[in-house]
Write a protein that holds these residues in place. Structure first.
Motif, PDB file in Angstrom:
ATOM      1  N   ARG A 417       0.541   5.423   4.309  1.00  0.00           N
ATOM      2  CA  ARG A 417       0.932   4.071   3.903  1.00  0.00           C
ATOM      3  C   ARG A 417       1.586   4.079   2.514  1.00  0.00           C
ATOM      4  O   ARG A 417       2.513   3.330   2.247  1.00  0.00           O
ATOM      5  CB  ARG A 417      -0.294   3.154   3.900  1.00  0.00           C
ATOM      6  N   LEU A 418       1.092   4.944   1.616  1.00  0.00           N
ATOM      7  CA  LEU A 418       1.689   5.034   0.284  1.00  0.00           C
ATOM      8  C   LEU A 418       3.141   5.474   0.360  1.00  0.00           C
ATOM      9  O   LEU A 418       4.017   4.921  -0.325  1.00  0.00           O
ATOM     10  CB  LEU A 418       0.890   6.020  -0.576  1.00  0.00           C
ATOM     11  N   MET A 419       3.408   6.494   1.204  1.00  0.00           N
ATOM     12  CA  MET A 419       4.780   6.967   1.351  1.00  0.00           C
ATOM     13  C   MET A 419       5.659   5.885   1.978  1.00  0.00           C
ATOM     14  O   MET A 419       6.775   5.633   1.519  1.00  0.00           O
ATOM     15  CB  MET A 419       4.807   8.237   2.198  1.00  0.00           C
ATOM     16  N   GLU A 420       5.150   5.206   3.017  1.00  0.00           N
ATOM     17  CA  GLU A 420       5.920   4.139   3.662  1.00  0.00           C
ATOM     18  C   GLU A 420       6.182   2.990   2.683  1.00  0.00           C
ATOM     19  O   GLU A 420       7.277   2.413   2.671  1.00  0.00           O
ATOM     20  CB  GLU A 420       5.156   3.625   4.888  1.00  0.00           C
ATOM     21  N   CYS A 427      13.844   2.475  -0.903  1.00  0.00           N
ATOM     22  CA  CYS A 427      14.843   3.173  -0.080  1.00  0.00           C
ATOM     23  C   CYS A 427      15.596   2.226   0.844  1.00  0.00           C
ATOM     24  O   CYS A 427      16.346   2.669   1.712  1.00  0.00           O
ATOM     25  CB  CYS A 427      14.181   4.266   0.767  1.00  0.00           C
ATOM     26  N   SER A 428      15.397   0.943   0.692  1.00  0.00           N
ATOM     27  CA  SER A 428      16.016  -0.011   1.621  1.00  0.00           C
ATOM     28  C   SER A 428      17.253  -0.688   1.056  1.00  0.00           C
ATOM     29  O   SER A 428      17.876  -1.507   1.735  1.00  0.00           O
ATOM     30  CB  SER A 428      14.987  -1.082   2.020  1.00  0.00           C
ATOM     31  N   THR A 429      17.630  -0.352  -0.168  1.00  0.00           N
ATOM     32  CA  THR A 429      18.820  -0.970  -0.767  1.00  0.00           C
ATOM     33  C   THR A 429      20.089  -0.399  -0.129  1.00  0.00           C
ATOM     34  O   THR A 429      20.255   0.827  -0.090  1.00  0.00           O
ATOM     35  CB  THR A 429      18.857  -0.714  -2.278  1.00  0.00           C
ATOM     36  N   PRO A 430      20.992  -1.211   0.394  1.00  0.00           N
ATOM     37  CA  PRO A 430      22.193  -0.693   1.067  1.00  0.00           C
ATOM     38  C   PRO A 430      23.103   0.101   0.125  1.00  0.00           C
ATOM     39  O   PRO A 430      23.611   1.152   0.469  1.00  0.00           O
ATOM     40  CB  PRO A 430      22.919  -1.937   1.587  1.00  0.00           C
ATOM     41  N   ALA A 431      23.339  -0.398  -1.090  1.00  0.00           N
ATOM     42  CA  ALA A 431      24.222   0.285  -2.039  1.00  0.00           C
ATOM     43  C   ALA A 431      23.348   0.869  -3.143  1.00  0.00           C
ATOM     44  O   ALA A 431      22.633   0.151  -3.837  1.00  0.00           O
ATOM     45  CB  ALA A 431      25.236  -0.686  -2.613  1.00  0.00           C
ATOM     46  N   LEU A 432      23.398   2.190  -3.303  1.00  0.00           N
ATOM     47  CA  LEU A 432      22.507   2.865  -4.235  1.00  0.00           C
ATOM     48  C   LEU A 432      23.280   3.543  -5.360  1.00  0.00           C
ATOM     49  O   LEU A 432      24.377   4.062  -5.162  1.00  0.00           O
ATOM     50  CB  LEU A 432      21.681   3.929  -3.497  1.00  0.00           C
ATOM     51  N   THR A 433      22.682   3.541  -6.533  1.00  0.00           N
ATOM     52  CA  THR A 433      23.194   4.352  -7.632  1.00  0.00           C
ATOM     53  C   THR A 433      22.544   5.731  -7.536  1.00  0.00           C
ATOM     54  O   THR A 433      21.634   5.951  -6.733  1.00  0.00           O
ATOM     55  CB  THR A 433      22.851   3.713  -8.983  1.00  0.00           C
ATOM     56  N   LEU A 434      22.982   6.653  -8.378  1.00  0.00           N
ATOM     57  CA  LEU A 434      22.379   7.977  -8.405  1.00  0.00           C
ATOM     58  C   LEU A 434      20.896   7.868  -8.765  1.00  0.00           C
ATOM     59  O   LEU A 434      20.055   8.573  -8.199  1.00  0.00           O
ATOM     60  CB  LEU A 434      23.116   8.859  -9.422  1.00  0.00           C
ATOM     61  N   ALA A 443       9.923   9.986  -2.357  1.00  0.00           N
ATOM     62  CA  ALA A 443       8.996   9.818  -1.232  1.00  0.00           C
ATOM     63  C   ALA A 443       8.665  11.141  -0.567  1.00  0.00           C
ATOM     64  O   ALA A 443       7.648  11.273   0.109  1.00  0.00           O
ATOM     65  CB  ALA A 443       9.582   8.846  -0.201  1.00  0.00           C
ATOM     66  N   GLY A 444       9.517  12.154  -0.737  1.00  0.00           N
ATOM     67  CA  GLY A 444       9.257  13.454  -0.120  1.00  0.00           C
ATOM     68  C   GLY A 444       9.504  13.470   1.372  1.00  0.00           C
ATOM     69  O   GLY A 444       9.017  14.363   2.073  1.00  0.00           O
ATOM     70  N   ALA A 445      10.238  12.487   1.870  1.00  0.00           N
ATOM     71  CA  ALA A 445      10.540  12.390   3.305  1.00  0.00           C
ATOM     72  C   ALA A 445      12.051  12.415   3.495  1.00  0.00           C
ATOM     73  O   ALA A 445      12.822  12.399   2.526  1.00  0.00           O
ATOM     74  CB  ALA A 445       9.946  11.107   3.883  1.00  0.00           C
ATOM     75  N   GLU A 446      12.485  12.453   4.733  1.00  0.00           N
ATOM     76  CA  GLU A 446      13.916  12.504   5.041  1.00  0.00           C
ATOM     77  C   GLU A 446      14.639  11.317   4.400  1.00  0.00           C
ATOM     78  O   GLU A 446      14.190  10.171   4.485  1.00  0.00           O
ATOM     79  CB  GLU A 446      14.127  12.490   6.555  1.00  0.00           C
ATOM     80  N   LEU A 447      15.756  11.612   3.783  1.00  0.00           N
ATOM     81  CA  LEU A 447      16.512  10.568   3.087  1.00  0.00           C
ATOM     82  C   LEU A 447      17.222   9.656   4.072  1.00  0.00           C
ATOM     83  O   LEU A 447      17.801  10.129   5.054  1.00  0.00           O
ATOM     84  CB  LEU A 447      17.554  11.197   2.166  1.00  0.00           C
ATOM     85  N   PRO A 448      17.219   8.359   3.812  1.00  0.00           N
ATOM     86  CA  PRO A 448      18.081   7.485   4.594  1.00  0.00           C
ATOM     87  C   PRO A 448      19.544   7.789   4.272  1.00  0.00           C
ATOM     88  O   PRO A 448      19.866   8.353   3.218  1.00  0.00           O
ATOM     89  CB  PRO A 448      17.675   6.079   4.148  1.00  0.00           C
ATOM     90  N   THR A 449      20.432   7.401   5.145  1.00  0.00           N
ATOM     91  CA  THR A 449      21.845   7.758   5.010  1.00  0.00           C
ATOM     92  C   THR A 449      22.454   7.317   3.673  1.00  0.00           C
ATOM     93  O   THR A 449      23.154   8.118   3.032  1.00  0.00           O
ATOM     94  CB  THR A 449      22.651   7.171   6.180  1.00  0.00           C
ATOM     95  N   PRO A 450      22.227   6.080   3.199  1.00  0.00           N
ATOM     96  CA  PRO A 450      22.848   5.689   1.913  1.00  0.00           C
ATOM     97  C   PRO A 450      22.407   6.594   0.754  1.00  0.00           C
ATOM     98  O   PRO A 450      23.228   6.993  -0.069  1.00  0.00           O
ATOM     99  CB  PRO A 450      22.367   4.244   1.718  1.00  0.00           C
ATOM    100  N   ALA A 451      21.111   6.928   0.695  1.00  0.00           N
ATOM    101  CA  ALA A 451      20.634   7.776  -0.393  1.00  0.00           C
ATOM    102  C   ALA A 451      21.209   9.178  -0.271  1.00  0.00           C
ATOM    103  O   ALA A 451      21.579   9.806  -1.277  1.00  0.00           O
ATOM    104  CB  ALA A 451      19.109   7.817  -0.385  1.00  0.00           C
ATOM    105  N   ARG A 465      17.799  18.455   1.311  1.00  0.00           N
ATOM    106  CA  ARG A 465      16.593  19.249   1.036  1.00  0.00           C
ATOM    107  C   ARG A 465      15.930  18.882  -0.290  1.00  0.00           C
ATOM    108  O   ARG A 465      14.913  19.470  -0.653  1.00  0.00           O
ATOM    109  CB  ARG A 465      16.942  20.737   1.062  1.00  0.00           C
ATOM    110  N   VAL A 466      16.469  17.927  -0.993  1.00  0.00           N
ATOM    111  CA  VAL A 466      15.873  17.498  -2.253  1.00  0.00           C
ATOM    112  C   VAL A 466      14.456  16.955  -2.074  1.00  0.00           C
ATOM    113  O   VAL A 466      13.583  17.243  -2.907  1.00  0.00           O
ATOM    114  CB  VAL A 466      16.796  16.457  -2.938  1.00  0.00           C
ATOM    115  N   PRO A 467      14.152  16.177  -1.027  1.00  0.00           N
ATOM    116  CA  PRO A 467      12.774  15.659  -0.895  1.00  0.00           C
ATOM    117  C   PRO A 467      11.707  16.738  -0.905  1.00  0.00           C
ATOM    118  O   PRO A 467      10.566  16.476  -1.309  1.00  0.00           O
ATOM    119  CB  PRO A 467      12.805  14.914   0.447  1.00  0.00           C
TER     120      PRO A 467
END
Length: 473
Positions: A417-420, A427-434, A443-451, A465-467
């Motif tokens: 639950r902490l990771m979620e 991780c839900s912001t459509p437009a992300l900065t670096l 989060a240590g999990a698979e990155l969403p496409t925007p990130a 592989r950064v996570p």
């Protein structure tokens, strides 16, 4: 016991014959590795039989020829991965069997090692030269069992040096990609460089992060030691989560709630057990007997003087007669045996929850676990061997081990639950900065496409592989 000892050599002979037949059948099918393994067992049983040793050594040699031959064939077909699977099998078996190779196999091995060297320069060396150290390292880790063999030591050192140097060079480059007020990006660079044993300054904890958490509340039915064990599981989960940083000053408060209960029940019940009774009955059987009856008859004979005379002789004739007799027989009759017993049962139920606010913009994070465990059995002192009924006494499993597993399970639920919760928050912001993308990677999990897209502009394919830099902590 004496009889058993006499039978042992015969039993061993039968077992060996059967195993040898299986091994020979596998060899005929070309499964030399499997056949050699069976002959290993046979030789262990009868190490003095030279014939078995010779047959085993022959199968080992054929297995090595087959493995290396397959590797060479796959390599020529361009199937490098398949070739290296069989090359690994060859090297493993050669080492296990301490086999000495002839000139032909030595030559084939050198050629195959050359093909492996070329393949790994593409698989590992190319990404390393492009600055994709994490991608190259992933392939290196996958090939470590092969490279661990002494024959591969030169190739191993070359690949490891290429990956390490790539990581160090990438660290130097990433240290220049920074700006003020980007603690998450700086944390990513710090972890990336530390992975390659390079220095990068560690930034102070970002404002979203927390120090050690507290867990307070009442859980009915748990003693103090059990509550402390639950706190240990939850603390470990929190301090392994993306929300935790040792240097953070904020301290989150989580409430604990729940209940552990045990219910016992006892009921008098009537049980039945089936059995079979042999019941006598009278039947009639026809039987036949042979009777011998004497009778007399006059016959002629010639005496010593050649004169014919008559005399009376007794003879026997046989005949059979049939008669009926009464016999007692037995039939199987299904019966049931009824007896009284106590049905004892115990049921354990646990309900646990932990809740706290980590992101003020959202509701509290809550982890909940509910579970139950029950056992039952019959207790009585009745004996009736015909129905296999014997006295029974119930011994229930102590609930401590089960409860400990449930406490650990809530820790696992809390960790998930902490990771979620982190991913939902950052991780839900459509437009992300670096900076946003680096925060998401925490989060240590698979990155969403925007990130992934934002990080790949700097890290290339290594972004995926950064996570793992966080998951490994």
């Amino acid at each position: 016991m004496v009889r058993l000892l006499r039978l042992l050599p015969v039993l061993l002979l039968c077992a060996c014959t059967s195993l040898r037949g299986r091994a020979d059948d596998l060899a005929r099918k070309g499964q030399f590795v499997e056949a050699a393994a069976i002959y290993d067992d046979l030789v262990r049983q009868k190490p003095w039989e030279k014939e078995l040793v010779v047959a085993r050594d022959d199968l080992r040699w054929k297995a090595l020829e087959q493995l290396l031959g397959n590797a060479r064939r796959y390599r020529l077909e361009g199937r490098d991965e398949d070739a290296e699977v069989d090359l690994l099998g060859f090297l493993n078996k050669r080492s296990e069997w301490n086999s000495q190779l002839n000139g032909a196999l030595e030559s084939s091995l050198l050629e195959e090692m050359g093909g492996t060297h070329q393949h790994l320069r593409v698989l590992i060396g190319d990404p390393a030269r492009k600055g994709l150290a994490l991608t190259a390292e992933q392939s290196l880790v996958r090939k470590r069992p092969l490279l661990a063999h002494k024959e591969m030591v030169v190739i191993q050192r070359e690949m490891e040096n290429a990956v390490l140097q790539s990581g160090k060079d990438a660290c130097q480059r990433l240290r220049t990609v920074s700006s003020e007020d980007t603690p998450h990006w700086k944390e990513l660079v710090f972890r990336y460089c530390a992975h390659w044993h390079e220095y990068a300054p560690q930034p102070p904890a970002a404002p979203e992060l927390f120090g050690p958490a507290s867990f307070e509340g009442d859980i009915s039915g748990l003693n103090e030691a059990q509550v402390n064990r639950l706190r240990e599981h939850l603390t470990h989960a929190f301090e392994s989560s993306p929300w935790f940083a040792p240097g953070a000053t904020a301290r989150p408060d989580f409430t604990l709630a729940g209940r552990f209960s045990t219910e016992r029940d006892s009921q008098s019940v009537e049980l039945t057990a089936p059995y079979t009774e042999k019941v006598p009955y009278t039947d009639h059987e026809d039987r036949t007997e042979t009777i011998e009856e004497p009778y007399t008859e006059v016959e002629e004979y010639t005496d010593d003087k050649g004169e014919k005379k008559k005399r009376t002789v007794t003879k026997t004739r046989k005949y059979t007669r049939t008669f009926t007799v009464e016999v007692t027989k037995y039939r199987d009759v299904a019966r049931t045996f009824e007896y009284h017993a106590l049905r004892l049962s115990v049921a354990h139920r646990v309900s646990l929850s932990s809740s706290g606010v980590l992101d003020a913009r959202r509701g509290p994070l809550t982890a909940v676990l509910q579970d139950a465990f029950s056992e039952s059995g019959y207790e009585h002192d009745v004996s009736f061997s015909d129905a296999n009924v014997y006295p029974q006494h119930v011994a229930f499993t102590p609930p401590h081990a089960w409860l400990e597993q449930r406490l650990a399970a809530l820790g696992a639920v809390f960790s998930k639950r902490l990771m979620e919760h982190w991913r939902e928050s950052y991780c839900s912001t459509p437009a992300l900065t670096l900076e946003d993308a680096a925060r998401c990677a925490r989060a240590g999990a698979e990155l969403p496409t925007p990130a992934y897209r934002v990080l790949s502009e700097v890290l290339g394919d290594d972004a995926a592989r950064v996570p793992q830099l966080y998951a490994s902590e």
